[in-house]
Every structure is written in structure tokens, then in C-alpha cells.
Motif scaffolding. Structure first.
Motif, short mmCIF file in Angstrom:
data_model
loop_
_atom_site.label_atom_id
_atom_site.label_comp_id
_atom_site.label_asym_id
_atom_site.label_seq_id
_atom_site.Cartn_x
_atom_site.Cartn_y
_atom_site.Cartn_z
N TRP A 58 29.99 -72.74 -25.52
CA TRP A 58 28.68 -73.37 -25.38
C TRP A 58 27.54 -72.49 -25.30
O TRP A 58 26.70 -72.63 -24.34
CB TRP A 58 28.78 -74.44 -24.26
N ASP A 65 24.18 -72.56 -26.56
CA ASP A 65 23.14 -73.09 -26.59
C ASP A 65 23.01 -73.73 -25.22
O ASP A 65 21.91 -73.67 -24.66
CB ASP A 65 23.14 -74.32 -27.65
N THR A 66 24.04 -74.23 -24.62
CA THR A 66 23.84 -74.77 -23.35
C THR A 66 23.63 -73.84 -22.25
O THR A 66 22.67 -73.91 -21.51
CB THR A 66 25.40 -75.64 -22.93
N ALA A 81 22.26 -70.74 -22.82
CA ALA A 81 20.80 -70.23 -23.09
C ALA A 81 19.73 -71.41 -22.47
O ALA A 81 18.75 -70.74 -21.72
CB ALA A 81 20.44 -70.19 -24.51
N TYR A 82 20.00 -72.65 -22.88
CA TYR A 82 19.21 -73.60 -22.20
C TYR A 82 18.96 -73.66 -20.69
O TYR A 82 17.85 -73.44 -20.08
CB TYR A 82 19.59 -75.03 -22.71
#
Length: 64
Positions: free
Chosen positions: A32, A34-35, A37-38
Motif C-alpha cells: 500500500w 499510496d497509503t 505516502a499519504y
């Protein structure tokens, strides 16, 4: 630094799917990106705002 679990010098980044893995056995960090990084960006925003003794970041929004 002394935390609830004792002294530590670094924190390894990890991510767990508590719905399917409540015992936190499988780190799904790489599945994951993207998760991760966010959430990392949000955590950094909070560090800059309120400070973080572990990273020695002084908060910009801290009343003195």
C-alpha cells in the motif's frame, strides 16, 4: 527516548490490516505505497505544527 514500552532509538515504519490481521503478523507496507505516502505526509504536517521530541522537530504552532 523512553516510551511506554521502554527505551528506543528508532521506529521502524509498518502498516497492518487490522481487519484481517488483528495480531499484526503481516506488515503490508509495501502493498500500500499510496497509503503509506499519504499517512507519512500527514504525520510530518503534525510534527511541524506541534513538534516531535523524537525527531527533535520544534512545533511552529506551539504556544510558549
Amino acid at each position: 527516548m523512553l516510551g511506554a514500552l521502554g527505551a528506543f532509538n528508532s521506529i521502524e515504519l509498518s502498516l497492518f490490516d487490522l481487519g484481517s490481521d488483528p495480531k499484526e503478523q503481516e506488515n503490508v507496507l509495501e502493498k500500500w505505497p499510496d497509503t503509506v505516502a499519504y499517512r507519512t505526509a500527514v504525520a510530518q504536517e503534525y510534527r511541524e505544527a506541534i513538534g516531535d521530541s523524537h525527531t527533535q522537530t520544534k512545533g511552529k504552532e506551539v504556544r510558549r
